[in-house]
Design an enzyme around this catalytic site. Structure first.
Site, PDB file in Angstrom:
ATOM      1  N   TYR A 142     -38.328 -45.041  47.357  1.00 26.97           N
ATOM      2  CA  TYR A 142     -38.586 -46.288  47.860  1.00 26.97           C
ATOM      3  C   TYR A 142     -39.660 -47.138  47.489  1.00 26.97           C
ATOM      4  O   TYR A 142     -39.610 -48.275  47.315  1.00 26.97           O
ATOM      5  CB  TYR A 142     -38.134 -46.476  49.321  1.00 26.97           C
ATOM      6  CG  TYR A 142     -36.850 -45.993  49.666  1.00 26.97           C
ATOM      7  CD1 TYR A 142     -35.794 -45.664  48.648  1.00 26.97           C
ATOM      8  CD2 TYR A 142     -36.300 -45.934  50.955  1.00 26.97           C
ATOM      9  CE1 TYR A 142     -34.578 -45.205  49.059  1.00 26.97           C
ATOM     10  CE2 TYR A 142     -35.361 -45.404  51.402  1.00 26.97           C
ATOM     11  CZ  TYR A 142     -34.143 -45.150  50.459  1.00 26.97           C
ATOM     12  OH  TYR A 142     -32.964 -44.529  50.779  1.00 26.97           O
ATOM     13  N   LYS A 190     -34.333 -30.938  47.477  1.00 30.58           N
ATOM     14  CA  LYS A 190     -33.593 -30.649  46.092  1.00 30.58           C
ATOM     15  C   LYS A 190     -34.463 -30.050  45.251  1.00 30.58           C
ATOM     16  O   LYS A 190     -34.506 -30.326  44.006  1.00 30.58           O
ATOM     17  CB  LYS A 190     -33.008 -32.070  45.681  1.00 30.58           C
ATOM     18  CG  LYS A 190     -32.066 -32.008  44.450  1.00 30.58           C
ATOM     19  CD  LYS A 190     -30.617 -31.351  45.225  1.00 30.58           C
ATOM     20  CE  LYS A 190     -29.531 -31.388  44.209  1.00 30.58           C
ATOM     21  NZ  LYS A 190     -28.226 -30.651  44.405  1.00 30.58           N
ATOM     22  N   ASP A 223     -27.637 -31.458  49.440  1.00 27.48           N
ATOM     23  CA  ASP A 223     -26.189 -31.684  49.283  1.00 27.48           C
ATOM     24  C   ASP A 223     -25.582 -30.885  50.448  1.00 27.48           C
ATOM     25  O   ASP A 223     -24.521 -31.144  51.153  1.00 27.48           O
ATOM     26  CB  ASP A 223     -25.495 -31.489  47.786  1.00 27.48           C
ATOM     27  CG  ASP A 223     -26.446 -30.527  47.035  1.00 27.48           C
ATOM     28  OD1 ASP A 223     -27.527 -29.697  47.851  1.00 27.48           O
ATOM     29  OD2 ASP A 223     -26.132 -29.888  46.116  1.00 27.48           O
ATOM     30  N   ASP A 247     -33.029 -41.129  54.922  1.00 22.05           N
ATOM     31  CA  ASP A 247     -32.131 -42.429  55.141  1.00 22.05           C
ATOM     32  C   ASP A 247     -30.587 -42.197  55.145  1.00 22.05           C
ATOM     33  O   ASP A 247     -30.024 -42.420  56.013  1.00 22.05           O
ATOM     34  CB  ASP A 247     -32.475 -43.404  53.673  1.00 22.05           C
ATOM     35  CG  ASP A 247     -31.869 -44.740  54.283  1.00 22.05           C
ATOM     36  OD1 ASP A 247     -31.376 -45.046  55.122  1.00 22.05           O
ATOM     37  OD2 ASP A 247     -32.157 -45.722  53.394  1.00 22.05           O
ATOM     38  N   ASP A 251     -28.010 -41.340  59.014  1.00 24.47           N
ATOM     39  CA  ASP A 251     -26.923 -42.135  59.211  1.00 24.47           C
ATOM     40  C   ASP A 251     -25.703 -41.619  59.491  1.00 24.47           C
ATOM     41  O   ASP A 251     -24.853 -41.779  60.297  1.00 24.47           O
ATOM     42  CB  ASP A 251     -26.711 -43.491  58.205  1.00 24.47           C
ATOM     43  CG  ASP A 251     -27.388 -44.579  58.818  1.00 24.47           C
ATOM     44  OD1 ASP A 251     -28.467 -44.754  59.391  1.00 24.47           O
ATOM     45  OD2 ASP A 251     -26.975 -45.788  57.902  1.00 24.47           O
TER      46      ASP A 251
END
Ligand code: NAD
Length: 358
Positions: A142, A190, A223, A247, A251
């Site tokens: 980001y 990852k 994942d 992020d 959620d």
């Protein structure tokens, strides 16, 4: 005397903040200390009153405080302003940056009395659901440079970058949080594809060996973590991950609890200074009706007591009072599913019930 900057913001912000302040006043009375609350405008109301979503004076009030209690900002009235002038982008992100709030902490808990609100069947979390997610908040893709799109709009680039100190400081908080809970950290990355994740995994592993050998650590690809959160969420205690993965996963985890109105969050910097806010927004569809669920704001105040003021007992007192209010059958509209053993109440009455259990 604890100085708190209170930034209610827009929509339901002032309604639920009002309850959180009353709860804190009850706590101060019970534990014989005092709060000095200083209110300031932020978001849409600050645009209306001062022409900017984050006025200088609001920053000053925050700088002079021991912690920031934040409501939420934004709404249809300000949606057509240029992006940098919009309430969320123009207030919340600069505030996080100004105070270097690098760690976002989100407890995700399903209260026993509210198991019916969970989007999963009971059998998927037989021992309840109580997770803390630590998301790195000021690094990663980001913020990494270069970040650009070419003039022809045919190619764009974002850069993912992490340094060892950035990973260590969020990792340390995760291990410390785990020690106060079930002593288990799941680090999500990852590492089969991303070099930042290879570094992340190595730094977290070494940090545990060196400073937290008593805490259990496992690594999980993002994942798989997304899948495990809906398959068997009860396996998690503390999850620590980088900005973008956090992020998305936070959620996903939040929605397991059924309502946005239940979930608080804390954003901390290295010295423990923090901003505390509900994870939901300003809920324009129900604003001004005294029907919003004040729980997320009240639990955010509890997190402030826990993390900024180290008042664990008082924080737990508030959390127990919320649990008892739910057990007694009181519900705001967003968590009301049937009249069997439950009663729908408004924001003020729900807040008064919480206060009565402190
Ligand atoms: P939202 O979280 O405001 O609302 C989504 C849904 O959840 C709505 O149906 C709302 O009624 C419900 N809801 C949220 N909080 C609730 C509560 N405490 N009690 C009962 N129901 C609740 O998200 P949105 O509709 O996407 O956004 C509305 C505005 O809020 C937008 O302007 C957005 O930019 C802003 N927003 C601000 C923040 C923030 O300040 N941190 C976060 C998210 C959205």
């Amino acid at each position: 005397m604890y100085k708190v900057a209170v930034l209610p913001g827009d929509g339901i912000g002032p309604e639920v903040m009002n309850i959180a302040i009353k709860v804190l006043e009850k706590i101060a009375q019970k534990y014989s200390f005092k709060f000095n609350f200083e209110f300031a405008d932020v978001g849409g109301i600050a645009i209306d009153n001062h022409g900017t979503p984050l006025p200088e004076n609001t920053i000053k009030v925050c700088e002079n405080a021991d912690a920031i209690l934040f409501g939420s900002v934004g709404g249809p009235k300000w949606e057509n302003l240029p992006p940098e002038k919009q309430p969320e982008r123009g207030a919340l992100l600069p505030l996080r940056k100004h105070f270097n709030l690098f760690a976002n902490i989100r407890p995700v808990k399903v209260f026993d009395a509210l198991r019916e609100a969970c989007s999963l069947k009971d059998k998927f979390f037989p021992n309840g659901l109580d997770i803390v997610i630590l998301r790195e908040l000021t690094g990663g893709i980001y913020f990494g440079q270069p970040k650009s799109i070419n003039p022809e709009k045919t190619e764009a680039v974002d850069t993912m970058r992490y340094s060892k100190p950035e990973i260590e400081r969020i990792g340390r908080l995760a291990f410390q949080a785990a020690r106060l809970r079930k002593s288990k950290v799941t680090s999500v990355d990852k590492a089969n594809v991303l070099m930042t994740s290879v570094l992340w995994r190595e730094v977290i592993t070494k940090l545990r060996e060196k400073e937290f050998p008593d805490v259990e650590l496992n690594h999980m690809y993002v994942d798989n973590a997304a899948m495990q959160l809906v398959r068997n969420p009860g396996q998690f205690d503390v999850i620590v991950t980088e900005n973008m993965f956090g992020d998305i996963l936070s959620d996903e985890a939040a929605m397991l609890t059924g309502s946005l109105g239940m979930l608080p969050s804390a954003s901390l910097n290295e010295s423990g200074f923090g901003l505390y806010e509900p994870i939901g927004g300003t809920a324009p569809d129900i604003a001004g009706q005294n029907i919003a669920n004040p729980t997320a704001q009240v639990l955010s105040a509890a997190l402030m007591l826990r993390y900024s003021f180290k008042m664990e007992e008082a924080a737990a007192d508030i959390e127990n009072a919320v649990a008892k209010t739910l057990e007694a059958g009181f519900r705001t509209g967003d968590i009301y599913f049937s009249d069997e053993g439950t009663q729908k109440v408004n924001t003020t009455d729900f807040g008064d019930k919480i206060i009565s259990f402190i």
